[in-house]
Design an enzyme around this catalytic site. Structure first.
Site, short mmCIF file in Angstrom:
data_model
loop_
_atom_site.label_atom_id
_atom_site.label_comp_id
_atom_site.label_asym_id
_atom_site.label_seq_id
_atom_site.Cartn_x
_atom_site.Cartn_y
_atom_site.Cartn_z
N CYS A 116 47.63 51.32 42.98
CA CYS A 116 46.53 51.67 42.06
C CYS A 116 45.36 52.34 42.77
CB CYS A 116 46.04 50.42 41.35
SG CYS A 116 47.36 49.58 40.49
N HIS A 258 38.96 50.90 38.46
CA HIS A 258 40.38 50.91 38.08
C HIS A 258 40.55 50.04 36.84
CE1 HIS A 258 44.60 50.50 37.98
NE2 HIS A 258 44.63 49.29 38.50
N ASN A 288 47.05 49.25 32.15
CA ASN A 288 46.91 49.61 33.57
C ASN A 288 47.87 50.76 33.88
OD1 ASN A 288 47.06 49.75 36.35
ND2 ASN A 288 47.14 47.54 36.67
N1 ACO Z 1 51.77 36.00 26.68
C1 ACO Z 1 51.60 34.68 26.54
N2 ACO Z 1 51.59 33.82 27.57
C2 ACO Z 1 51.73 34.34 28.80
C3 ACO Z 1 51.91 35.73 29.02
C4 ACO Z 1 51.93 36.56 27.90
N3 ACO Z 1 52.07 37.89 27.98
N4 ACO Z 1 52.03 35.93 30.35
C5 ACO Z 1 51.92 34.74 30.94
N5 ACO Z 1 51.75 33.77 30.01
C6 ACO Z 1 51.59 32.33 30.21
C7 ACO Z 1 52.10 31.88 31.56
O1 ACO Z 1 53.50 31.66 31.50
C8 ACO Z 1 51.33 30.59 31.74
O2 ACO Z 1 51.96 29.58 31.00
P1 ACO Z 1 52.05 28.08 31.59
O3 ACO Z 1 50.62 27.64 31.76
O4 ACO Z 1 52.81 27.37 30.53
O5 ACO Z 1 52.78 28.23 32.89
C9 ACO Z 1 49.98 30.88 31.08
O6 ACO Z 1 50.19 32.01 30.24
C10 ACO Z 1 48.89 31.20 32.06
O7 ACO Z 1 49.38 32.16 32.98
P2 ACO Z 1 48.47 32.73 34.14
O8 ACO Z 1 49.25 33.75 34.89
O9 ACO Z 1 47.90 31.61 34.92
O10 ACO Z 1 47.32 33.42 33.26
P3 ACO Z 1 46.03 34.14 33.72
O11 ACO Z 1 44.88 33.62 33.00
O12 ACO Z 1 45.93 34.25 35.22
O13 ACO Z 1 46.26 35.62 33.16
C11 ACO Z 1 46.96 37.76 34.00
C12 ACO Z 1 47.38 36.36 33.59
C13 ACO Z 1 46.44 38.47 32.78
C14 ACO Z 1 48.19 38.49 34.52
C15 ACO Z 1 45.86 37.66 35.07
O14 ACO Z 1 46.24 36.79 36.09
C16 ACO Z 1 45.56 39.00 35.65
O15 ACO Z 1 45.05 39.88 35.00
N6 ACO Z 1 45.84 39.17 36.96
C17 ACO Z 1 45.55 40.40 37.64
C18 ACO Z 1 46.64 41.32 37.30
C19 ACO Z 1 46.27 42.70 37.66
O16 ACO Z 1 45.18 43.15 37.37
N7 ACO Z 1 47.23 43.36 38.24
C20 ACO Z 1 47.10 44.67 38.55
C21 ACO Z 1 46.12 44.90 39.68
S1 ACO Z 1 46.85 45.81 40.89
C22 ACO Z 1 47.51 47.06 40.14
O17 ACO Z 1 46.90 47.58 39.26
C23 ACO Z 1 48.88 47.45 40.50
#
Ligand code: ACO
Length: 331
Positions: A116, A258, A288
């Site tokens: 990214c 980003h 993204n």
């Molecule tokens: N829909 C519903 N539930 C979901 C989904 C979904 N799409 N995805 C995950 N869950 C569930 C998980 O299974 C978990 O369930 P559990 O508690 O029963 O195990 C629960 O939601 C919480 O999951 P987390 O991963 O802890 O949720 P979080 O609040 O961290 O949000 C997210 C997840 C949105 C991916 C967040 O961590 C995030 O944005 N991370 C950064 C990702 C990012 O920006 N990546 C790109 C940057 S680098 C690049 O651009 C290549």
């Protein structure tokens, strides 16, 4: 503040027409909801390329617009720097396809891989090539067909990404001009590679039936860990680019981070002391798009009057690697 060496002469974007909303994931049998995706990420919809649309075809659209706005024809391009995590094939580069389709017969062309952060890396490399005297005019593109590498059975990743391309023409600054790149900052930490990666499909673990069965050629991500690092490194990146330009958040007219997640964007803006009214956000409409996200946002921001001649913009990015970086540009 250093005298600018290179300036943005034109911008463009190539966005697939097909819109996929959060509601459309139900049809794939994924247990997710519009509410969950919006609350955690701010994403409402994203664009998805059709089978006929490639990383190169989106790049061609973006490049042609950028060249038209810059008044630069293909024969004037000395270099094409194309950042992508989704090359159309592994050999040769997507940049040479773009070079051929544009008819840029005098241009060097190469892909750059920094996930990214790739477009900010690409801008810095192109600026360096201009500074060294090797080139005068570069096309710097971020182009991504993320839909080809995400696992459509993994709700924790596939809801986050979208497809698209953005491009700028970067030209040597006139002597005495004060517009252009005022500072840049680049970093990486490969010890953290496995927090966001495609484990298989490269030379170390080539494609095999096992790879297909294990779905290990798709993007894997430890979301929470990535989130923490993204907030920390994007904040550091903003500080370093501001220091380099001898500016503070108060001097910034527009912050273009980003576009990965609305919560990361808000945390970054707060750290940089830039109010949200000055932050350009389109993650709600595109998700993204990896290295395409900043050049797409710049092109839109110009079109919508958020960037005008004289605007000072702070750009920052974070991505797989990890890589992170930032740039201050005066338009
Ligand atoms: N829909 C519903 N539930 C979901 C989904 C979904 N799409 N995805 C995950 N869950 C569930 C998980 O299974 C978990 O369930 P559990 O508690 O029963 O195990 C629960 O939601 C919480 O999951 P987390 O991963 O802890 O949720 P979080 O609040 O961290 O949000 C997210 C997840 C949105 C991916 C967040 O961590 C995030 O944005 N991370 C950064 C990702 C990012 O920006 N990546 C790109 C940057 S680098 C690049 O651009 C290549």
């Amino acid at each position: 503040m250093k005298r600018p060496i290179a300036y943005v002469a034109g911008t463009g974007r190539g966005i697939p027409a097909k819109v996929m909303t959060n509601h459309d994931f139900a049809a794939l049998g994924l247990e997710t909801s519009h509410e969950w995706i919006v609350e955690r990420t701010g994403i409402v919809e994203r664009r998805i390329a059709t089978a006929d649309e490639t990383t190169c075809s989106m790049a061609v659209t973006a490049a042609r617009q950028a060249m038209a706005k810059a008044g630069v024809h293909a024969g004037e391009l000395d270099a094409i720097v194309l950042s992508t995590a989704t090359p159309d094939r592994l050999l040769p580069s997507t940049a040479v396809d773009l070079q051929a389709q544009l008819g840029a017969t005098r241009a060097a062309a190469f892909d750059l891989s920094a996930a990214c952060t790739g477009w900010i890396y690409g801008m810095t490399v192109a600026e360096g090539m201009i500074q060294s005297g090797v080139i005068e005019t570069a096309l710097v593109v971020g182009a991504e067909k993320m839909s080809a590498i995400v696992d459509w059975k993994d709700r924790s990743t596939c809801v986050l990404f979208g497809d698209g391309a953005g491009a700028v023409v970067l030209k040597r600054s006139q002597s005495g001009a004060n517009k252009g790149i005022l500072s840049a900052f680049l970093r990486s930490d490969g010890k953290l590679a496995e927090l966001l990666w495609r484990p298989a499909g490269g030379a170390a673990v080539p494609f095999s039936e096992t790879v297909l069965e294990e779905r290990s050629s798709y993007v894997k991500m430890a979301g929470r860990e990535v989130f923490k690092h993204a907030v920390r490194q994007m904040s550091e990146a903003c500080d370093r680019a501001l220091d380099g330009a001898k500016l503070t958040g108060k001097d910034i007219d527009v912050l273009i981070p980003h576009q990965a997640n609305h919560r990361i964007i808000e945390a970054t803006a707060k750290h940089a002391s830039v109010p949200m009214e000055k932050v350009y956000v389109n993650v709600d409409r595109y998700g993204n798009t990896s290295s395409a996200s900043i050049p797409i946002a710049i092109d839109e921001a110009i079109e919508r009057g958020r960037i005008k001649p004289g605007t000072t913009a702070l750009l920052c990015a974070f991505g797989a690697g990890f890589t992170w970086g930032s740039m201050v540009i005066r338009f």
